[in-house]
Design an enzyme around this catalytic site. Structure first.
Site, mmCIF file in Angstrom:
data_model
loop_
_atom_site.group_PDB
_atom_site.id
_atom_site.type_symbol
_atom_site.label_atom_id
_atom_site.label_comp_id
_atom_site.label_asym_id
_atom_site.label_seq_id
_atom_site.Cartn_x
_atom_site.Cartn_y
_atom_site.Cartn_z
ATOM 1 N N CYS A 2 0.914 -1.207 0.027
ATOM 2 C CA CYS A 2 0.045 -0.176 -0.046
ATOM 3 C C CYS A 2 0.928 1.272 0.114
ATOM 4 C CB CYS A 2 -1.130 0.101 1.185
ATOM 5 S SG CYS A 2 -2.173 -1.103 1.174
ATOM 6 N N ARG A 28 4.137 -0.209 -4.866
ATOM 7 C CA ARG A 28 3.710 -0.835 -3.385
ATOM 8 C C ARG A 28 2.605 -1.582 -3.557
ATOM 9 N NH1 ARG A 28 7.098 2.091 0.497
ATOM 10 N NH2 ARG A 28 5.775 1.176 1.898
ATOM 11 N N TRP A 76 -2.776 -2.786 -1.574
ATOM 12 C CA TRP A 76 -2.334 -4.139 -1.802
ATOM 13 C C TRP A 76 -3.193 -4.710 -0.740
ATOM 14 C CZ3 TRP A 76 -0.954 -8.148 1.533
ATOM 15 C CH2 TRP A 76 -0.491 -9.218 0.804
ATOM 16 N N ASN A 102 -2.149 1.988 5.493
ATOM 17 C CA ASN A 102 -1.320 1.076 5.190
ATOM 18 C C ASN A 102 -1.157 0.498 6.655
ATOM 19 O OD1 ASN A 102 0.707 -0.718 4.441
ATOM 20 N ND2 ASN A 102 2.145 1.157 4.307
ATOM 21 N N GLY A 103 -1.315 -0.996 6.329
ATOM 22 C CA GLY A 103 -1.115 -1.684 7.687
ATOM 23 C C GLY A 103 -2.267 -2.693 8.061
ATOM 24 N N GLU A 487 16.700 -18.474 -5.474
ATOM 25 C CA GLU A 487 16.608 -17.177 -6.101
ATOM 26 C C GLU A 487 15.965 -17.114 -7.587
ATOM 27 O OE1 GLU A 487 15.951 -14.494 -4.485
ATOM 28 O OE2 GLU A 487 16.242 -12.809 -6.239
ATOM 29 N N LYS A 491 12.460 -15.927 -8.695
ATOM 30 C CA LYS A 491 12.253 -14.925 -9.851
ATOM 31 C C LYS A 491 11.254 -15.245 -10.964
ATOM 32 C CE LYS A 491 14.039 -12.715 -7.854
ATOM 33 N NZ LYS A 491 13.917 -11.623 -7.085
ATOM 34 N N GLU A 494 7.532 -15.683 -9.390
ATOM 35 C CA GLU A 494 7.036 -14.472 -9.214
ATOM 36 C C GLU A 494 6.395 -13.565 -10.277
ATOM 37 O OE1 GLU A 494 8.999 -12.155 -6.141
ATOM 38 O OE2 GLU A 494 10.876 -12.232 -7.396
ATOM 39 N N HIS A 510 15.265 -37.141 -3.990
ATOM 40 C CA HIS A 510 14.628 -37.545 -2.811
ATOM 41 C C HIS A 510 13.039 -37.070 -2.879
ATOM 42 C CE1 HIS A 510 17.983 -38.956 -0.686
ATOM 43 N NE2 HIS A 510 18.643 -37.947 -0.882
ATOM 44 N N LYS A 609 5.985 -4.638 -3.450
ATOM 45 C CA LYS A 609 7.409 -4.690 -3.351
ATOM 46 C C LYS A 609 7.765 -4.653 -1.661
ATOM 47 C CE LYS A 609 11.690 -3.509 -4.917
ATOM 48 N NZ LYS A 609 12.159 -4.852 -5.383
HETATM 49 C C1 G6P Z 1 8.879 -8.894 -0.800
HETATM 50 C C2 G6P Z 1 9.310 -8.560 -2.162
HETATM 51 C C3 G6P Z 1 10.620 -9.404 -2.380
HETATM 52 C C4 G6P Z 1 11.537 -9.110 -1.213
HETATM 53 C C5 G6P Z 1 11.012 -9.359 -0.041
HETATM 54 C C6 G6P Z 1 11.714 -8.703 1.360
HETATM 55 O O1 G6P Z 1 8.284 -10.175 -1.025
HETATM 56 O O2 G6P Z 1 8.467 -8.694 -3.355
HETATM 57 O O3 G6P Z 1 11.369 -9.043 -3.626
HETATM 58 O O4 G6P Z 1 12.683 -9.893 -1.440
HETATM 59 O O5 G6P Z 1 9.634 -8.788 0.196
HETATM 60 O O6 G6P Z 1 11.853 -7.691 1.241
HETATM 61 P P1 G6P Z 1 12.945 -6.521 1.903
HETATM 62 O O7 G6P Z 1 12.517 -5.411 1.277
HETATM 63 O O8 G6P Z 1 12.872 -6.871 3.340
HETATM 64 O O9 G6P Z 1 14.258 -7.206 1.270
#
Ligand code: G6P
Length: 614
Positions: A2, A28, A76, A102-103, A487, A491, A494, A510, A609
């Site tokens: 948000c 956001r 969000w 937001n929250g 990772e 990517k 997501e 396994h 984000k």
């Molecule tokens: C969200 C974002 C990710 C990020 C994670 C942790 O899920 O979409 O890209 O890695 O939060 O966020 P931070 O800002 O604490 O690295």
């Protein structure tokens, strides 16, 4: 999670300013968006709509209402599905007050019960509507002082919030408050802004105040006043933000994600700037100087983070343990905070966060400090809550990251963690001067190697074209590259919504090997390492099941390309540092697959984000 923007000023262009701000904050959250303005007749007008910011903006542009004061929000969804009615701003029952939030209000259902008994009716499914009605109820009961009503109500709220409110009773004033979620106050000539971060403000001013937890701000176009919940006046500290507008624009790229991937030679260099010097053969970990002795004597190091930041922590675990011989544990912040972790003053805990606002990570910092351990931050966003809450920390200096899928923050996190590891290892005499200097040279050379990999983007694009219609992908790697496999899979899933899992290569048999069918893509990191021949054996196992093998190789083991369906050959580097190179092709692969699928790489569904709720 948000985005909030609010404005009060001498110019009647609140609507335009708010929508400009919402575009900057859209990363956001983008389930819905909207603004509320006070019009000349002192009525609150709301323009809001489900979906991206442009849709609500269209509604506003039809009326183009002039106003000096307003609040805006891009959502969000937490409570209530993302639809028009649940979009913010939300009006109170009397329509005298409008709020953006937001929250999460944790005790909203008990408050709602109280309000229902008093005859309030609710038009949305949100906790936010409960909050604004509760504030209104106290305002009506307590003699019509809005400031007092706000602080009384917020004292009774459990949970996290950043809010901005306008109201018909004190139409010149904009109110804001925060606990847990971020809120920045921007100060310009006869204008004030409230925002979730500095990005929508920098067009107008570099002077900001980072509101602290449980503070309330009241601004008109002339005045600013900050108080705490006990109604005591606070003297705020005005800070300068150094963000440049170009840093938050796409700069000719089709998306922020591609811009941020391509920017990595520069962002990694920025993370090393002033910290590594090959001429003097020196490495300084500026930012955590006061805690180096703590680290050298640490009983153990714990690394805490979420998502991509957690993956960076896993890479550091391999590196730190190998070179410092200090035991390392890596934890998800969301687990760490609730399991009453055993900590004392001999422990050092690193908190990794791009945004510096992730709710679980922030709470973990507080717990760590309460238990007497040292809390160090590795954070990108300057002035963010985690950066301020930790004892000390190293900023990434990667520049703002806006694409929801984290890319350049990851490589900057790695370079910082490698630098810390190398410095500690030398101070502990676990590596000799010669090796130390060699490592400094290798780290310094990384941006150049990343640049070479980025030149191979067409090879990766061609592979993306082969796999973009697949339903599922597996990633496998060993040792320090196992987290890079995780990772890479993150990517892909997501942004492209293709199911993807990362596994240590030997673990495939396994369980996950059962998923393999003819043509299932298996992406293997097989750059030169002590275990790479074992990875080759795992490739054979996968091939025997007729899966499609895509291998990341380096110039020293090009020959493996004959064994696999597709390969991406990247420059060679010492295996310990290879994660920072190996992730680059995987970022590009996810990007191109998503482009082939015709999806928005910067705004993947359901994600945000900055995750400011737990
Ligand atoms: C969200 C974002 C990710 C990020 C994670 C942790 O899920 O979409 O890209 O890695 O939060 O966020 P931070 O800002 O604490 O690295």
């Amino acid at each position: 999670m948000c985005g909030i923007i609010a404005y009060v000023g001498d110019k009647p262009s609140a609507g335009k300013i708010l929508f400009k701000g919402l575009h900057a904050l859209e990363y956001r959250g983008y389930d819905s968006s909207g603004i509320a303005l006070l019009n000349e007749r002192n009525n609150i007008k709301v323009f809001k709509k489900k979906g991206i910011v442009k849709l609500a903006e269209k509604k506003f542009l039809k009326e183009k209402l002039n106003s000096n004061i307003g609040i805006g929000h891009t959502r969000w969804a937490t409570h209530g599905e993302p639809n028009n009615k649940n979009s913010h701003p939300i009006l109170s029952y009397s329509k005298n007050f409008a709020i953006v939030h937001n929250g999460i209000i944790e005790n909203y259902s008990s408050l709602k019960q109280i309000l229902l008994e008093k005859g309030y009716e609710f038009n949305t499914d949100t906790d936010t509507e409960v909050l604004i009605n509760y504030i209104e109820e106290i305002y009506n009961k307590s003699g019509s002082n809005f400031e007092n009503a706000l602080s009384t109500a917020l004292r009774q709220i459990r949970g996290a919030f950043a809010i901005a409110i306008i109201n018909k009773k004190t139409p010149k004033y904009l109110y804001g408050a925060r606990r847990g979620s971020p809120l920045v106050v921007g100060i310009a000539e006869k204008k004030f802004f409230l925002a979730s971060d500095a990005s929508p403000i920098i067009k107008y001013t570099n002077d900001v105040i980072y509101l602290k937890d449980n503070e309330i701000v009241k601004v008109s176009s002339e005045n600013l006043k900050i108080t705490n919940l006990k109604k005591e006046k606070i003297n705020p500290e005005i800070k300068k933000i150094e963000l440049k507008i170009e840093e938050i624009e796409k700069g000719g790229f089709d998306s922020f994600m591609l811009k941020e991937i391509m920017e990595q030679p520069k962002s990694i260099k920025r993370s090393m700037l002033g910290r590594i010097n090959v001429n003097t053969k020196s490495l300084f970990i500026n930012g955590i100087n006061d805690y180096v002795n703590k680290l050298l004597n640490a009983r153990r190091i714990i690394i805490v983070g979420c998502g991509t930041s957690w993956h960076a922590g896993l890479v550091a675990e391999y590196f730190f343990e190998k070179y410092t011989r200090i035991p390392v544990e890596v934890e998800y912040a969301s687990e760490f905070r609730y399991r009453n972790p055993i900590l004392n003053s001999n422990d050092v805990v690193f908190f990794i966060s791009q945004s510096g606002e992730t709710a679980d990570t922030l709470e973990s910092v507080k717990i760590t400090k309460k238990k007497g351990a040292t809390a160090l931050g590795i954070v990108n966003s300057v002035g963010s809550s985690i950066a301020r809450a930790t004892d000390e920390g190293c900023y990434l200096h990667a520049g703002p990251e806006i694409g929801v899928a984290s890319t350049k923050a990851f490589t900057s996190q790695l370079i910082i963690l490698f630098m810390i590891g190398v410095r500690l290892a030398r101070r502990l005499d676990k590596i000799k001067e010669k090796k130390y200097v060699e490592m400094i040279y290798q780290l310094d050379n990384i941006p150049k190697l990343v640049k070479e990999i980025l030149k191979k983007k067409n090879i990766i694009k061609n592979i993306a074209k082969i796999i973009y219609k697949k339903k599922s992908c597996l990633y496998m790697a060993r040792g320090t590259n196992y987290p890079v496999g995780l990772e890479g899979a993150l990517k892909l899933k997501e942004i492209s919504y293709i199911h993807a899992e990362g596994y240590p290569a030997a673990e495939l048999k396994h369980g996950p090997i059962a998923l393999l069918e003819k043509g299932t893509p298996v992406i293997v990191i097989c750059t030169r390492s002590d275990e790479y021949e074992k990875t080759i054996a795992n490739i054979e196992e996968v091939k025997a099941r007729k899966a499609m093998v895509i291998a990341i190789l380096d110039s020293k083991n090009k020959h493996v390309s004959k064994m696999v369906d597709h390969s991406i050959v990247i420059p060679q580097i010492k295996n310990d540092f290879s994660p920072i190179l190996n992730i680059i092709p995987l970022q590009l692969l996810a990007y191109y697959v998503t482009k082939y699928k015709g999806l928005d790489v910067d705004k993947p569904r359901n994600l945000a984000k900055s995750v400011t709720v737990e």
